[in-house]
Motif scaffolding. Sequence first.
Motif, short mmCIF file in Angstrom:
data_model
loop_
_atom_site.label_atom_id
_atom_site.label_comp_id
_atom_site.label_asym_id
_atom_site.label_seq_id
_atom_site.Cartn_x
_atom_site.Cartn_y
_atom_site.Cartn_z
N MET A 267 70.94 -4.68 -50.66
CA MET A 267 71.07 -3.23 -50.82
C MET A 267 71.25 -2.59 -49.44
N SER A 268 71.83 -1.42 -49.45
CA SER A 268 72.17 -0.73 -48.21
C SER A 268 71.37 0.56 -48.03
N THR A 269 71.61 1.17 -46.90
CA THR A 269 70.97 2.41 -46.53
C THR A 269 72.00 3.53 -46.45
N LEU A 270 71.65 4.68 -47.00
CA LEU A 270 72.49 5.87 -46.92
C LEU A 270 71.73 6.92 -46.11
N ILE A 271 72.45 7.58 -45.22
CA ILE A 271 71.91 8.71 -44.46
C ILE A 271 72.70 9.93 -44.91
N ALA A 272 72.11 10.70 -45.82
CA ALA A 272 72.75 11.91 -46.34
C ALA A 272 72.10 13.10 -45.65
N TYR A 273 72.92 13.98 -45.08
CA TYR A 273 72.34 15.07 -44.30
C TYR A 273 73.21 16.33 -44.39
N TYR A 274 72.54 17.45 -44.21
CA TYR A 274 73.20 18.74 -44.07
C TYR A 274 72.89 19.23 -42.66
N SER A 275 73.90 19.69 -41.97
CA SER A 275 73.70 20.16 -40.60
C SER A 275 74.65 21.31 -40.34
N ARG A 276 74.26 22.18 -39.46
CA ARG A 276 75.07 23.35 -39.17
C ARG A 276 75.31 23.49 -37.68
N ALA A 277 76.56 23.50 -37.28
CA ALA A 277 76.95 23.75 -35.89
C ALA A 277 77.04 25.27 -35.71
N ASP A 278 77.78 25.72 -34.74
CA ASP A 278 78.00 27.14 -34.46
C ASP A 278 76.72 27.78 -33.89
N GLU A 279 76.52 29.08 -34.13
CA GLU A 279 75.34 29.75 -33.57
C GLU A 279 74.07 29.28 -34.27
N ASN A 280 73.10 28.87 -33.47
CA ASN A 280 71.81 28.41 -33.97
C ASN A 280 70.70 28.96 -33.09
N TYR A 281 69.51 29.02 -33.65
CA TYR A 281 68.32 29.43 -32.91
C TYR A 281 67.73 28.18 -32.28
N VAL A 282 67.69 28.13 -30.95
CA VAL A 282 67.22 26.95 -30.23
C VAL A 282 66.30 27.40 -29.09
N ASN A 283 65.07 26.93 -29.14
CA ASN A 283 64.11 27.25 -28.08
C ASN A 283 64.04 28.74 -27.76
N GLY A 284 64.04 29.56 -28.80
CA GLY A 284 63.87 31.00 -28.62
C GLY A 284 65.13 31.77 -28.29
N GLN A 285 66.27 31.10 -28.28
CA GLN A 285 67.53 31.76 -27.96
C GLN A 285 68.60 31.37 -28.98
N ILE A 286 69.60 32.23 -29.09
CA ILE A 286 70.77 31.91 -29.92
C ILE A 286 71.74 31.14 -29.02
N LYS A 287 72.11 29.93 -29.48
CA LYS A 287 73.04 29.09 -28.73
C LYS A 287 74.13 28.59 -29.67
N VAL A 288 75.31 28.37 -29.12
CA VAL A 288 76.40 27.79 -29.90
C VAL A 288 76.32 26.28 -29.75
N LEU A 289 76.19 25.60 -30.88
CA LEU A 289 76.11 24.14 -30.89
C LEU A 289 77.41 23.56 -31.44
N PRO A 290 78.07 22.67 -30.69
CA PRO A 290 79.28 22.04 -31.22
C PRO A 290 78.97 21.07 -32.36
N VAL A 291 77.77 20.50 -32.34
CA VAL A 291 77.29 19.60 -33.40
C VAL A 291 75.89 20.06 -33.74
N GLY A 292 75.60 20.21 -35.02
CA GLY A 292 74.27 20.66 -35.44
C GLY A 292 73.18 19.65 -35.11
N ASN A 293 71.97 20.14 -34.94
CA ASN A 293 70.83 19.29 -34.57
C ASN A 293 70.57 18.18 -35.58
N THR A 294 70.66 18.48 -36.86
CA THR A 294 70.39 17.46 -37.87
C THR A 294 71.45 16.37 -37.82
N GLU A 295 72.68 16.72 -37.53
CA GLU A 295 73.74 15.71 -37.40
C GLU A 295 73.47 14.80 -36.20
#
Length: 168
Positions: free
Chosen positions: A1-29
């Motif tokens: 049997m195999s392993t699946l990594i299913a995830y939802y992630s959001r790039a673009d503007e995100n709240y990071v360490n108290g600031q709004i930052k543009v992320l090219p790749v979301g943190n969950t990804e």
Amino acid sequence: MSTLIAYYSRADENYVNGQIKVLPVGNTEVAARMLQELTGGDLFKVEQTCPYAKDYNTCIAEAQADQRRDARPELKAYPGSLDGYDTIYLGYPNYWGTMPMVMFTFLEHFDFTGKTILPFCTHEGSGLGGSEKDIQRLCPGAKVEKGLAIHGGGVAAAGPAIKKWIEK
């Protein structure tokens, strides 16, 4: 049997360490890709047909409205089957104490009976919230293991924590 990594992630503007930052790749990804390197599992990105806005404040208003009305956003695609997987890593950002509603859509689409689900989330201070209980409720036939909460602002350095978690 195999392993699946299913995830939802959001790039673009995100709240990071108290600031709004543009992320090219979301943190969950970023975390999901680390998991793939460590496990060799298959990646599946959960995506909404109508994604949230790129602007952070608009996005959170849209996501919170979905949560308030218990929405099930339509997905662009699903894996053809989960039959070949016994272990599923399930990744998502913490939205108001649980998963984004798109993850509810994903989980309700499949029968997870006999599967092991290992949740992981990225967050800016609220950890896993009640998401593990929500997964147990949505997937009553699955074995839901203890999840891993990863601080989004520190995801780039999360490799050792992820490795330790999967080795348990």
